[in-house]
Scaffold this motif. Structure first.
Motif, PDB file in Angstrom:
ATOM      1  N   ASN A   1      -2.947  -1.057   1.134  1.00  0.00           N
ATOM      2  CA  ASN A   1      -3.305  -1.694   2.397  1.00  0.00           C
ATOM      3  C   ASN A   1      -2.305  -1.309   3.472  1.00  0.00           C
ATOM      4  N   THR A   2      -2.656  -1.596   4.716  1.00  0.00           N
ATOM      5  CA  THR A   2      -1.758  -1.216   5.806  1.00  0.00           C
ATOM      6  C   THR A   2      -1.386  -2.427   6.641  1.00  0.00           C
ATOM      7  N   LEU A   3      -0.213  -2.321   7.259  1.00  0.00           N
ATOM      8  CA  LEU A   3       0.221  -3.311   8.235  1.00  0.00           C
ATOM      9  C   LEU A   3       0.454  -2.576   9.537  1.00  0.00           C
ATOM     10  N   SER A   4       0.159  -3.238  10.654  1.00  0.00           N
ATOM     11  CA  SER A   4       0.482  -2.575  11.904  1.00  0.00           C
ATOM     12  C   SER A   4       1.502  -3.414  12.645  1.00  0.00           C
ATOM     13  N   LEU A   5       2.512  -2.722  13.125  1.00  0.00           N
ATOM     14  CA  LEU A   5       3.608  -3.378  13.828  1.00  0.00           C
ATOM     15  C   LEU A   5       3.943  -2.526  15.021  1.00  0.00           C
ATOM     16  N   ASN A   6       3.901  -3.141  16.193  1.00  0.00           N
ATOM     17  CA  ASN A   6       4.200  -2.385  17.414  1.00  0.00           C
ATOM     18  C   ASN A   6       3.346  -1.142  17.527  1.00  0.00           C
ATOM     19  N   GLY A   7       2.140  -1.202  17.067  1.00  0.00           N
ATOM     20  CA  GLY A   7       1.267  -0.050  17.233  1.00  0.00           C
ATOM     21  C   GLY A   7       1.397   0.984  16.130  1.00  0.00           C
ATOM     22  N   THR A   8       2.393   0.871  15.278  1.00  0.00           N
ATOM     23  CA  THR A   8       2.512   1.834  14.175  1.00  0.00           C
ATOM     24  C   THR A   8       1.900   1.247  12.917  1.00  0.00           C
ATOM     25  N   THR A   9       1.218   2.108  12.174  1.00  0.00           N
ATOM     26  CA  THR A   9       0.599   1.624  10.952  1.00  0.00           C
ATOM     27  C   THR A   9       1.480   1.974   9.767  1.00  0.00           C
ATOM     28  N   PHE A  10       1.798   0.975   8.960  1.00  0.00           N
ATOM     29  CA  PHE A  10       2.619   1.176   7.775  1.00  0.00           C
ATOM     30  C   PHE A  10       1.769   0.959   6.545  1.00  0.00           C
ATOM     31  N   THR A  11       1.941   1.815   5.542  1.00  0.00           N
ATOM     32  CA  THR A  11       1.187   1.668   4.300  1.00  0.00           C
ATOM     33  C   THR A  11       2.040   0.938   3.278  1.00  0.00           C
ATOM     34  N   ILE A  12       1.425  -0.001   2.594  1.00  0.00           N
ATOM     35  CA  ILE A  12       2.153  -0.753   1.567  1.00  0.00           C
ATOM     36  C   ILE A  12       2.219   0.091   0.312  1.00  0.00           C
ATOM     37  N   VAL A  13       3.436   0.417  -0.115  1.00  0.00           N
ATOM     38  CA  VAL A  13       3.585   1.221  -1.322  1.00  0.00           C
ATOM     39  C   VAL A  13       4.164   0.421  -2.490  1.00  0.00           C
ATOM     40  N   GLY A  14       4.648  -0.745  -2.248  1.00  0.00           N
ATOM     41  CA  GLY A  14       5.242  -1.491  -3.359  1.00  0.00           C
ATOM     42  C   GLY A  14       5.337  -2.978  -3.061  1.00  0.00           C
TER      43      GLY A  14
ATOM     44  N   ASP B   1      13.957 -10.251  13.008  1.00  0.00           N
ATOM     45  CA  ASP B   1      12.637 -10.882  13.026  1.00  0.00           C
ATOM     46  C   ASP B   1      11.715 -10.085  13.926  1.00  0.00           C
ATOM     47  N   ARG B   2      10.519  -9.870  13.456  1.00  0.00           N
ATOM     48  CA  ARG B   2       9.522  -9.226  14.295  1.00  0.00           C
ATOM     49  C   ARG B   2       8.298 -10.114  14.298  1.00  0.00           C
ATOM     50  N   ALA B   3       7.598 -10.127  15.425  1.00  0.00           N
ATOM     51  CA  ALA B   3       6.388 -10.930  15.498  1.00  0.00           C
ATOM     52  C   ALA B   3       5.169 -10.024  15.572  1.00  0.00           C
ATOM     53  N   VAL B   4       4.044 -10.623  15.486  1.00  0.00           N
ATOM     54  CA  VAL B   4       2.777  -9.900  15.599  1.00  0.00           C
ATOM     55  C   VAL B   4       2.706  -8.751  14.611  1.00  0.00           C
ATOM     56  N   VAL B   5       2.686  -9.095  13.370  1.00  0.00           N
ATOM     57  CA  VAL B   5       2.441  -8.090  12.342  1.00  0.00           C
ATOM     58  C   VAL B   5       1.035  -8.334  11.840  1.00  0.00           C
ATOM     59  N   ALA B   6       0.203  -7.308  11.902  1.00  0.00           N
ATOM     60  CA  ALA B   6      -1.193  -7.529  11.545  1.00  0.00           C
ATOM     61  C   ALA B   6      -1.543  -6.772  10.287  1.00  0.00           C
ATOM     62  N   THR B   7      -2.236  -7.408   9.406  1.00  0.00           N
ATOM     63  CA  THR B   7      -2.807  -6.688   8.282  1.00  0.00           C
ATOM     64  C   THR B   7      -4.202  -6.235   8.684  1.00  0.00           C
ATOM     65  N   ASP B   8      -4.769  -5.319   7.903  1.00  0.00           N
ATOM     66  CA  ASP B   8      -6.022  -4.754   8.383  1.00  0.00           C
ATOM     67  C   ASP B   8      -7.180  -5.740   8.340  1.00  0.00           C
ATOM     68  N   HIS B   9      -7.078  -6.737   7.520  1.00  0.00           N
ATOM     69  CA  HIS B   9      -8.226  -7.633   7.484  1.00  0.00           C
ATOM     70  C   HIS B   9      -7.951  -8.993   8.108  1.00  0.00           C
ATOM     71  N   GLU B  10      -6.815  -9.140   8.725  1.00  0.00           N
ATOM     72  CA  GLU B  10      -6.543 -10.395   9.414  1.00  0.00           C
ATOM     73  C   GLU B  10      -6.162 -10.115  10.847  1.00  0.00           C
ATOM     74  N   THR B  11      -6.332 -11.074  11.689  1.00  0.00           N
ATOM     75  CA  THR B  11      -5.876 -10.889  13.073  1.00  0.00           C
ATOM     76  C   THR B  11      -4.363 -11.007  13.116  1.00  0.00           C
ATOM     77  N   ALA B  12      -3.822 -10.517  14.195  1.00  0.00           N
ATOM     78  CA  ALA B  12      -2.366 -10.476  14.304  1.00  0.00           C
ATOM     79  C   ALA B  12      -1.767 -11.860  14.134  1.00  0.00           C
ATOM     80  N   ASP B  13      -0.747 -11.910  13.320  1.00  0.00           N
ATOM     81  CA  ASP B  13      -0.070 -13.174  13.060  1.00  0.00           C
ATOM     82  C   ASP B  13       1.076 -13.324  14.042  1.00  0.00           C
ATOM     83  N   ALA B  14       1.012 -14.353  14.879  1.00  0.00           N
ATOM     84  CA  ALA B  14       2.040 -14.499  15.906  1.00  0.00           C
ATOM     85  C   ALA B  14       3.375 -14.919  15.322  1.00  0.00           C
ATOM     86  N   ARG B  15       3.363 -15.392  14.109  1.00  0.00           N
ATOM     87  CA  ARG B  15       4.634 -15.871  13.565  1.00  0.00           C
ATOM     88  C   ARG B  15       5.560 -14.708  13.248  1.00  0.00           C
TER      89      ARG B  15
END
Lengths: 904, 115
Positions: A249-262, A175-189
């Motif tokens: 779109n991208t997600l950021s987790l722990n400061g790294t940006t991940f691109t959604i490919v699928g 489980d990881r917390a605080v995953v943010a999408t580029d158009h939403e604020t970080a989700d604490a869940r």
């Protein structure tokens, strides 16, 4: 007629039937009228008077009704009309008896729907295969019986040997917390992340909903080289629009940006049952995802679950042997030169392959058992419902002798009358089926919610199982139609024996013997007793669980959970952070006290350490591990846990000062032989060196689950354990309602450490309710259906008794005419029926004892022979039965002897 | 003979009588057919009128007679029946069967004796 001519005739008839309008009943009636008119004319010509001729013509014609009936029956081509007419008639009859109709339809619908819902659920949890290609060939490769995981070099090694496996992949989920999408604020869940090798999706053989999946070439070449992510359908639906919208779109987790490919298809959420994956990230991005444990990939640490797909035709045994050889070789190469690696160790290496077609779920059984219990309950209710409805239909049929007789005398054939009863049964069956669909859909949704509310979360999305629904409907229909047989048979019997005279007026004389009558009552009462007793036991279990003494204050506490690991916060830094948070929170209005601990209440998985106590010898098979908790000063006061001896930690118990500990009562009694263990010393595996002195003893507190008997725990001051601290939770005691403080606490913590993911802040009572979700479910289901069973049984008894009263009215009338009193009549009826009820209770008691024993694991603090539950059950059923019998019995006393005799 | 068998024989006989009557009359309505059978048989065969019509319906279903509404001689609406080609063939077949049956019984009974 020759064969050819016959065929031609049949074809012509068929053709005519299709093309020409079939002859209607009205047309036939007109022809009859015309006939009578012509005959009357002829009679007049022969000398009859005009008036007399009409009557004579009609007389000579014979029975008009019969003729019309016969004509009607020869219309085989209008069978559909026939059926429609029967159904309409049946509907009319049912509408005239709304009580019967409602009870019948509702009870069967409830039984069928509930059965379908629960079976669908059990099926999905226990039996369903993963929605992947050829799930039968999937295996989980377990290289060591002590651990479920292995390391990456092993996975690579297995991949290179292709002789038995089509594909080999590995996964690590967390489980990881605080995953943010580029158009939403970080989700604490928390989101569930699966770190997977490049061939993971290929192994399962699923196709992406959109975009692509990972590949070995792209995603498993360079460490930290390819920050891409595949999202699940559910995640995509929650955060993006359509599937193609999510791509790019991208997600950021722990400061790294991940691109959604699928985007994964909706049917695939990984192989962990009950823990559906939200995101899949290539294994080689591990360091970015898990900063607290960087560079795990090349290491030989065991953290990956290895999966494989067997080549077609390869047996599991053969593959396991090959796998063992591969792994042994790998270990050989790894430990070459290591003196600890002996040939015995090499010989002990054994790789086992476990079927993966149903996914991976070590806790599958936990959710299953209550479900199975619920299923049995619902199955019994369905049985009772079917029996009940059958009995009610029989009773209705028996009281319609007069109607049958009239119909027969009017010329209806016996088949026709029988068909009518079947139509009634079919109507009830169809209506019940439709209602049952609704019930099953509602039921499945509710079960999903229950499953997702427990501690082991089963997030399932299932549709009611059509085959189960069909089966239960078939069973119910069969029952109903079989009972349609009995009145139908009566109709046929009446028809062949002639109906005139005997039954038209004295219909009651054909006192219908319902041979199943007493058996029905006995069976229903027995089953109802089992269910009611069970309901009582489960309800008391729930009450006991909820109201037991926890050892800590559960009314006023809030617990805040965080994920310091994810942001690499630990040790002294973490301790300082939490002490600051405690200070800040204490200053909030409405807060009575606050403290921090490394381990929350009701945590299942928590740290244990090997402990040695001088003077204590561990017994055989006893574990040397004891649970521990790092706490800040004031923890016990905040939690409402009272010290029975000694003192609490103070600000002086820091790194460097003598090592101290506070132990729980049970631990003191267990290891030191007395509750007063002050001053005694012992040691743990972690702190080789300075022994630890006991400076306080505290009352036991429940931990893990509400069912755990006692907990041995030792508490250390957080400052003295800074080196080992990786987790901290905040507990807050509120003066009033804890829920009101939740937001403030969250803000306070966030203000101090904005980068710290706060996964949950909630009153402890809420969390505790989650741990007994299953017990609540069982109590609810058993209570609800127990009540239904009781109601049905009572209704059945009522119907049977009132029918018996009606059937025996002449006998009663005679008795009363001969000087019997009303009371004696009532007593007579009571005695007969209550004896049946008594037999049912006796049988039910035996069955209930067996049943209670079978579900003993579900009970808490309630023994399988709990007298109270049985007593309540018996009392309730007796009361209901007595009422059900008394009402019709009283009606019997109002029988006017003169009236009944007149009927004779 | 049980009730079922008796009814079957009667049905078959009635069919034959109807077909024969229609062969002679060409076109006739139900009441007329009933009367014809009565008269021609010298009031011996009294057909129950109500069972005539289901029989007629059966014949119509099997395609041996054809029916349509028309007007009688007294200007009354009535449903008229007529033999079809198939019906004619059926008549021949059933008559043959009946005569063979009757001859067989006659052989068994022997010559008619005075009562």
């Amino acid at each position: 007629m020759t064969f050819a001519e016959r065929v031609v005739a049949m074809l012509r008839r068929g053709f005519d039937w299709i093309t020409r309008r079939r002859r209607t009943d009205e047309d036939f009636a007109r022809e009859i009228d015309s006939h009578i008119a012509l005959e009357a004319e002829r009679l007049v010509a022969e000398g009859w008077s005009a008036a007399g001729a009409g009557g004579e013509a009609r007389r000579r014609f014979g029975n008009v009704a019969t003729a019309r009936e016969r004509f009607h029956e020869t219309r085989c081509a209008s069978m559909v009309e026939d059926v429609m007419r029967d159904l309409r008639h049946a509907a009319r009859l049912l509408r005239r008896a709304p009580v019967f109709g409602t009870i019948a339809i509702l009870s069967i619908a409830l039984g069928v729907g509930a059965n379908t819902a629960i079976f669908t659920f059990v099926n999905a949890v226990l039996f369903k295969d993963l929605a992947v290609r050829d799930p039968e060939r999937l295996v989980w490769v377990r290289v060591d019986e002590r651990f479920p995981t292995t390391d990456y070099p092993t996975v690579v090694r297995f991949r290179q040997r292709e002789s038995v496996f089509d594909a080999v992949a590995a996964v690590h989920s967390l489980d990881r917390a605080v995953v943010a999408t580029d158009h939403e604020t970080a989700d604490a869940r928390s989101v569930r992340v699966h770190l997977v090798t490049g061939d993971y999706f290929g192994l399962f053989g699923v196709r992406p909903d959109a975009g692509r999946f990972f590949s070995m070439e792209e995603d498993e070449r360079v460490l930290d080289g390819h920050p891409v992510v595949v999202v699940s359908s559910a995640y995509r639906r929650a955060h993006f629009g359509s599937a193609s919208d999510a791509l790019g779109n991208t997600l950021s987790l722990n400061g790294t940006t991940f691109t959604i490919v699928g985007v994964a298809p909706p049917s695939f959420t990984g192989d962990e049952l009950g823990e559906p994956a939200d995101l899949w990230i290539p294994l080689f991005m591990q360091s970015a995802v898990m900063p607290e444990r960087p560079n795990a990939v090349p290491a030989t640490r065991l953290w990956l679950r290895m999966l494989a797909r067997l080549k077609p035709g390869v047996s599991v045994e053969h593959a396991a042997n090959v796998a063992t050889a591969i792994y042994r070789q790998k270990l050989q190469d790894q430990f070459a030169g290591d003196p600890e690696w002996t040939s015995e160790q090499a010989a002990r290496v054994r790789v086992t392959l476990h079927p993966e077609h149903r996914g991976y779920s070590p806790s599958r059984a936990d959710a299953a058992e209550p479900m199975v219990v619920a299923w049995v309950i619902v199955g019994l209710v369905l049985l009772i419902a079917c029996v009940n409805v059958s009995a009610l239909m029989l009773v209705r049929a028996a009281s319609r002798d007069r109607e049958i007789a009239t119909r027969l005398s009017l010329g209806a054939s016996a088949a026709r009358v029988a068909r009518l009863f079947f139509a009634e049964g079919a109507l009830v069956g169809v209506a019940a089926s439709l209602a049952g669909v609704v019930v099953s859909v509602i039921g499945v949704r509710w079960l999903e919610r229950v499953a997702a509310s427990g501690v082991t979360v089963y997030r399932l999305s299932i549709a009611p199982d059509a085959s189960v629904f069909a089966l239960t409907i078939a069973v119910s229909l069969l029952t109903i139609l079989v009972c349609g047989l009995v009145p139908a048979r009566r109709a046929l019997r009446l028809a062949s024996h002639g109906t005139r005279g005997t039954t038209l007026l004295g219909g009651r004389r054909l006192a219908p013997a319902i041979p199943l009558g007493s058996g029905v009552i006995v069976a229903q009462v027995a089953m109802a007793l089992v269910l009611v007793t069970g309901a009582g036991a489960f309800a008391r279990t729930l009450a006991r669980l909820e109201h037991q003494d926890m050892g800590f204050d559960r009314e006023h506490l809030i617990e805040a959970f965080t994920e310091p690991e994810q942001v690499n916060l630990k040790g002294a830094q973490l301790t300082a952070l939490f002490e600051e948070s405690v200070k800040r929170v204490r200053a909030l209005p409405g807060v009575q006290a606050a403290a921090a601990s490394s381990r929350g209440f009701m945590t299942r998985y928590a740290g244990m350490v090997r402990t040695t106590v001088p003077g204590y010898v561990t017994q055989r098979g006893e574990s040397e591990f004891v649970a521990y908790n790092y706490v800040t000063p004031g923890f016990f006061q905040t939690a409402g846990m009272s010290l029975v001896a000694g003192r609490d930690f103070t600000a002086d118990d820091i790194e460097g000062s003598p090592r101290v500990a506070i132990v729980s009562e049970s631990m003191a009694r267990h290891y030191f032989g007395t509750v007063n263990a002050l001053g005694r010393r012992y040691g743990t595996a972690r702190d080789q060196g300075a022994p630890i002195q006991v400076i306080g003893v505290v009352r036991d507190a429940k931990d893990g689950s509400l069912r755990d008997e006692r907990i041995e725990m030792m508490y250390f001051p957080s400052r003295q354990a800074a080196r080992n601290l990786t987790q901290m939770r905040l507990i807050v005691r509120s003066a009033g309602d804890p829920a009101a403080l939740v937001a403030d606490v969250r803000t306070a913590i966030h203000a101090i450490a904005p980068q710290l993911p706060i996964t949950s802040v909630a009153p402890i009572a809420v969390q505790m309710r989650r741990t007994i979700a299953m017990e609540r479910f069982t109590a609810l289901v058993s209570g609800f259906f127990g009540a239904i069973a009781l109601l049905l049984a009572a209704l059945g008894i009522y119907a049977m008794t009132s029918h018996a009263v009606v059937a025996r009215t002449p006998e009663i009338g005679i008795r009363m005419a001969m000087g019997g009193t009303a009371e004696s009549v009532v007593l007579m009826i009571l005695r007969e029926n209550l004896s049946r009820v008594g037999a049912g209770l006796a049988i039910g008691l035996g069955l209930a004892l067996i049943a209670m024993r079978a579900v003993r694991a579900q009970l808490f603090d309630v023994s399988p022979t709990d007298a109270a539950s049985f007593a309540i059950g018996i009392a309730v059923i007796l009361a209901a039965s007595a009422a059900a019998v008394l009402l019709p019995a009283r009606r019997a006393t109002r029988v006017d002897p003169a009236e009944t005799l007149r009927y004779e | 003979m049980t009730t079922q068998e008796r009814i079957a024989i009667l049905q078959g006989t009635l069919d034959l009588l109807i077909l024969r009557t229609l062969a002679g009359a060409g076109q006739e309505h139900g009441q007329g057919i009933a009367r014809a059978i009565q008269d021609v048989s010298n009031q011996t065969l009294l057909v129950e009128h109500s069972s005539l019509y289901p029989a007629l319906q059966r014949l119509e279903d099997r395609g041996w007679v054809r029916a349509e509404w028309g007007t009688s001689s007294n200007n009354r609406r009535a449903r008229f029946y007529a033999l079809t080609a198939l019906g004619r063939k059926q008549l021949i077949r059933e008559s043959d069967q009946w005569w063979r049956f009757a001859d067989a019984i006659a052989l068994v009974l022997g010559p008619r004796t005075a009562r």
